[in-house]
Write a protein that holds these residues in place. Structure first.
Motif, PDB file in Angstrom:
ATOM      1  N   ALA A 100      -0.436   8.200   4.798  1.00 22.51           N
ATOM      2  CA  ALA A 100      -1.624   7.535   4.254  1.00 22.51           C
ATOM      3  C   ALA A 100      -1.379   7.082   2.825  1.00 22.51           C
ATOM      4  CB  ALA A 100      -2.822   8.472   4.321  1.00 22.51           C
ATOM      5  N   LEU A 101      -0.727   7.940   2.027  1.00 21.49           N
ATOM      6  CA  LEU A 101      -0.449   7.564   0.639  1.00 21.49           C
ATOM      7  C   LEU A 101       0.507   6.377   0.589  1.00 21.49           C
ATOM      8  CD1 LEU A 101      -0.840   8.204  -2.365  1.00 21.49           C
ATOM      9  CD2 LEU A 101       1.173   9.692  -2.218  1.00 21.49           C
ATOM     10  N   GLY A 102       1.519   6.378   1.484  1.00 26.95           N
ATOM     11  CA  GLY A 102       2.454   5.256   1.517  1.00 26.95           C
ATOM     12  C   GLY A 102       1.761   3.956   1.876  1.00 26.95           C
ATOM     13  N   ALA A 103       0.864   4.003   2.865  1.00 25.88           N
ATOM     14  CA  ALA A 103       0.125   2.806   3.264  1.00 25.88           C
ATOM     15  C   ALA A 103      -0.780   2.336   2.138  1.00 25.88           C
ATOM     16  CB  ALA A 103      -0.705   3.102   4.519  1.00 25.88           C
ATOM     17  N   PHE A 104      -1.412   3.283   1.457  1.00 25.32           N
ATOM     18  CA  PHE A 104      -2.286   2.940   0.341  1.00 25.32           C
ATOM     19  C   PHE A 104      -1.478   2.310  -0.797  1.00 25.32           C
ATOM     20  CE2 PHE A 104      -4.382   4.332  -3.678  1.00 25.32           C
ATOM     21  CZ  PHE A 104      -5.557   3.614  -3.541  1.00 25.32           C
ATOM     22  N   GLN A 105      -0.324   2.897  -1.101  1.00 30.23           N
ATOM     23  CA  GLN A 105       0.518   2.357  -2.171  1.00 30.23           C
ATOM     24  C   GLN A 105       0.940   0.921  -1.865  1.00 30.23           C
ATOM     25  OE1 GLN A 105       4.018   4.676  -3.075  1.00 30.23           O
ATOM     26  NE2 GLN A 105       4.912   3.071  -4.367  1.00 30.23           N
ATOM     27  N   ARG A 106       1.399   0.678  -0.637  1.00 27.01           N
ATOM     28  CA  ARG A 106       1.837  -0.676  -0.268  1.00 27.01           C
ATOM     29  C   ARG A 106       0.676  -1.667  -0.354  1.00 27.01           C
ATOM     30  NH1 ARG A 106       4.536   2.490   3.489  1.00 27.01           N
ATOM     31  NH2 ARG A 106       2.968   2.111   5.096  1.00 27.01           N
ATOM     32  N   ALA A 107      -0.494  -1.245   0.087  1.00 27.15           N
ATOM     33  CA  ALA A 107      -1.656  -2.140   0.071  1.00 27.15           C
ATOM     34  C   ALA A 107      -2.062  -2.487  -1.354  1.00 27.15           C
ATOM     35  CB  ALA A 107      -2.822  -1.492   0.817  1.00 27.15           C
ATOM     36  N   VAL A 108      -2.020  -1.498  -2.233  1.00 28.01           N
ATOM     37  CA  VAL A 108      -2.399  -1.730  -3.628  1.00 28.01           C
ATOM     38  C   VAL A 108      -1.366  -2.617  -4.319  1.00 28.01           C
ATOM     39  CG1 VAL A 108      -2.709  -0.620  -5.867  1.00 28.01           C
ATOM     40  CG2 VAL A 108      -3.767   0.378  -3.850  1.00 28.01           C
ATOM     41  N   LEU A 144      -6.292  -2.408   2.935  1.00 28.69           N
ATOM     42  CA  LEU A 144      -7.170  -1.528   2.172  1.00 28.69           C
ATOM     43  C   LEU A 144      -8.455  -1.249   2.945  1.00 28.69           C
ATOM     44  CD1 LEU A 144      -6.643  -3.082  -1.372  1.00 28.69           C
ATOM     45  CD2 LEU A 144      -6.109  -0.722  -0.713  1.00 28.69           C
ATOM     46  N   LEU A 145      -9.012  -2.275   3.564  1.00 34.15           N
ATOM     47  CA  LEU A 145     -10.219  -2.090   4.370  1.00 34.15           C
ATOM     48  C   LEU A 145      -9.967  -1.125   5.529  1.00 34.15           C
ATOM     49  CD1 LEU A 145     -11.485  -5.782   4.523  1.00 34.15           C
ATOM     50  CD2 LEU A 145     -12.595  -3.895   3.316  1.00 34.15           C
ATOM     51  N   ASP A 146      -8.732  -1.140   6.047  1.00 31.72           N
ATOM     52  CA  ASP A 146      -8.391  -0.280   7.177  1.00 31.72           C
ATOM     53  C   ASP A 146      -8.240   1.181   6.789  1.00 31.72           C
ATOM     54  OD1 ASP A 146      -8.403  -2.456   8.858  1.00 31.72           O
ATOM     55  OD2 ASP A 146      -6.226  -2.742   8.812  1.00 31.72           O
ATOM     56  N   ILE A 147      -7.828   1.452   5.552  1.00 29.67           N
ATOM     57  CA  ILE A 147      -7.512   2.828   5.171  1.00 29.67           C
ATOM     58  C   ILE A 147      -8.605   3.497   4.342  1.00 29.67           C
ATOM     59  CG2 ILE A 147      -6.304   2.389   2.984  1.00 29.67           C
ATOM     60  CD1 ILE A 147      -4.214   4.448   3.911  1.00 29.67           C
ATOM     61  N   LEU A 148      -9.516   2.714   3.772  1.00 35.64           N
ATOM     62  CA  LEU A 148     -10.593   3.282   2.956  1.00 35.64           C
ATOM     63  C   LEU A 148     -11.785   3.650   3.827  1.00 35.64           C
ATOM     64  CD1 LEU A 148     -10.542   0.809  -0.081  1.00 35.64           C
ATOM     65  CD2 LEU A 148      -9.512   3.092   0.032  1.00 35.64           C
ATOM     66  N   LEU A 208     -11.817  -4.527  -5.289  1.00 38.94           N
ATOM     67  CA  LEU A 208     -11.423  -4.139  -6.641  1.00 38.94           C
ATOM     68  C   LEU A 208      -9.926  -3.878  -6.707  1.00 38.94           C
ATOM     69  CD1 LEU A 208     -12.696  -3.294  -9.473  1.00 38.94           C
ATOM     70  CD2 LEU A 208     -12.555  -0.966  -8.597  1.00 38.94           C
ATOM     71  N   LEU A 209      -9.412  -3.117  -5.749  1.00 34.17           N
ATOM     72  CA  LEU A 209      -7.993  -2.784  -5.733  1.00 34.17           C
ATOM     73  C   LEU A 209      -7.137  -3.998  -5.382  1.00 34.17           C
ATOM     74  CD1 LEU A 209      -8.251   0.656  -3.914  1.00 34.17           C
ATOM     75  CD2 LEU A 209      -7.549   0.288  -6.282  1.00 34.17           C
ATOM     76  N   ALA A 210      -7.596  -4.796  -4.416  1.00 38.33           N
ATOM     77  CA  ALA A 210      -6.832  -5.975  -4.008  1.00 38.33           C
ATOM     78  C   ALA A 210      -6.734  -6.998  -5.123  1.00 38.33           C
ATOM     79  CB  ALA A 210      -7.471  -6.608  -2.769  1.00 38.33           C
ATOM     80  N   ALA A 211      -7.759  -7.050  -5.968  1.00 33.05           N
ATOM     81  CA  ALA A 211      -7.771  -8.014  -7.072  1.00 33.05           C
ATOM     82  C   ALA A 211      -6.856  -7.591  -8.216  1.00 33.05           C
ATOM     83  CB  ALA A 211      -9.200  -8.187  -7.590  1.00 33.05           C
ATOM     84  N   LEU A 218       4.330   2.035  -9.262  1.00 33.72           N
ATOM     85  CA  LEU A 218       3.624   3.187  -8.731  1.00 33.72           C
ATOM     86  C   LEU A 218       4.627   4.175  -8.146  1.00 33.72           C
ATOM     87  CD1 LEU A 218       0.696   1.412  -6.810  1.00 33.72           C
ATOM     88  CD2 LEU A 218       0.628   2.414  -9.098  1.00 33.72           C
ATOM     89  N   GLN A 219       4.474   5.445  -8.481  1.00 33.58           N
ATOM     90  CA  GLN A 219       5.368   6.492  -8.003  1.00 33.58           C
ATOM     91  C   GLN A 219       4.565   7.569  -7.285  1.00 33.58           C
ATOM     92  OE1 GLN A 219       7.438   8.567 -11.138  1.00 33.58           O
ATOM     93  NE2 GLN A 219       8.045  10.251  -9.791  1.00 33.58           N
ATOM     94  N   PRO A 220       4.860   7.841  -6.001  1.00 33.31           N
ATOM     95  CA  PRO A 220       4.138   8.900  -5.287  1.00 33.31           C
ATOM     96  C   PRO A 220       4.406  10.264  -5.916  1.00 33.31           C
ATOM     97  CG  PRO A 220       5.356   7.485  -3.771  1.00 33.31           C
ATOM     98  CD  PRO A 220       5.837   7.158  -5.139  1.00 33.31           C
ATOM     99  N   VAL A 221       3.353  11.026  -6.154  1.00 35.72           N
ATOM    100  CA  VAL A 221       3.462  12.354  -6.751  1.00 35.72           C
ATOM    101  C   VAL A 221       2.400  13.277  -6.143  1.00 35.72           C
ATOM    102  CG1 VAL A 221       4.477  11.680  -8.978  1.00 35.72           C
ATOM    103  CG2 VAL A 221       1.995  11.578  -8.664  1.00 35.72           C
TER     104      VAL A 221
END
Length: 300
Positions: free
Chosen positions: A181-189, A197-201, A231-234, A245-248
């Motif tokens: 989920a974090l990986g998908a969110f990172q790529r989308a952002v 983003l609409l799919d994961i939020l 907001l995030l997509a913009a 962005l670095q996953p932590v």
């Protein structure tokens, strides 16, 4: 310093060091601030080193009692300061070791989402809830720490537990699901992919941003999948410089370390529940970013 005094100080130091991570976690969960928790630990040490160890029956509850009393005093002062805070207030994020996430109860108790729930409790309620439900102290020990009778503490615990239960984040996810989920969110952002983003939020996702009046940040919460996704997509988080962005692991959960031209600019912690992201917590206040470059040990 006499030989006996030296031996006593050495013994006090050994006990304090053995319990330090626990004491820090108690103070941090009560205060939501690592800096203030460290100050409380310093005060605790100064009091502890003057204690006659021969009269201490159990060291752990004795130390927790000192920490709790000092944290309660500081929490009341912090409450007044936060009333004048610019924009939303978020806890000070901690970079935590991967094994913290494996202790589900510990990870939840230090999560950004739970710390925000604890902020809605009165100081004594917060202390009682943390000591009882997180650290499993008995009612007599808690009563000594907060200056109440055991029967009163039981009532406070029931009230605090019901308050937290009505607001506590729900839904468990495996480490693999969380990483995906974090990986998908990172790529989308990173790509500004609105549909992803609409799919994961989650439908009722909440985005909070803390700049402390020092850095640009949202001045009020943004609620709802459409608003947060747009907001995030913009590229709301992309303001000047080359961003990465670095996953932590932040507070025992998934997060992204945000860098600008290689320098840390903020942290974006997320709450993942039932397959969706329900909370996004963006901390940019530079006074709150000292604990995201190295891991902080927390324990129960």
């Amino acid at each position: 310093m006499s030989e006996r005094t030296g031996r006593t100080t050495d013994a006090a130091t050994e006990v304090f060091v053995a319990h330090r991570n626990l004491l820090f976690t108690v103070a941090y969960e009560m205060l939501g601030s690592a800096a203030d928790a460290e100050d409380v630990l310093q005060e605790t040490w100064l009091r502890w080193v003057g204690v006659d160890l021969d009269v201490v029956r159990e060291e752990r509850p004795y130390l927790v009692r000192i920490v709790t009393r000092l944290a309660l005093d500081r929490l009341r002062v912090l409450g007044r300061r936060r009333e004048s805070y610019v924009g939303p207030w978020l806890p000070e994020p901690l970079l935590t070791a991967p094994d913290v996430a494996e202790d589900v109860e510990l990870a939840e108790s230090v999560s950004m989402a739970m710390l925000l729930v604890l902020e809605t409790l009165q100081p004594t309620e917060r202390a009682v809830f943390v000591l009882r439900d997180v650290f499993a102290l008995d009612y007599g020990e808690i009563a000594e720490a907060v200056g109440k009778t055991p029967s009163t503490v039981r009532q406070i615990a029931r009230r605090a537990r019901a308050h937290v239960a009505a607001r506590r984040p729900r839904g468990d996810a495996s480490p693999a699901e969380t990483r995906a989920a974090l990986g998908a969110f990172q790529r989308a952002v990173e790509t500004g992919d609105l549909q992803s983003l609409l799919d994961i939020l989650a439908p009722d996702v909440v985005a909070l941003s803390d700049g402390g009046g020092i850095k640009h940040a949202l001045l009020r919460p943004v609620v709802g999948v459409d608003q947060v996704a747009r907001l995030l997509a913009a590229g709301w988080w992309k303001r000047g410089g080359e961003r990465s962005l670095q996953p932590v692991q932040i507070n025992g959960g998934p997060g992204l370390l945000v860098r600008v031209d290689g320098e840390i600019d903020g942290v974006l912690a997320v709450r993942f529940e039932n397959g969706y992201i329900t909370g996004a917590y963006h901390v940019r206040n530079p006074e709150k970013l000292s604990r995201v470059e190295r891991e902080t040990a927390v324990s129960r």
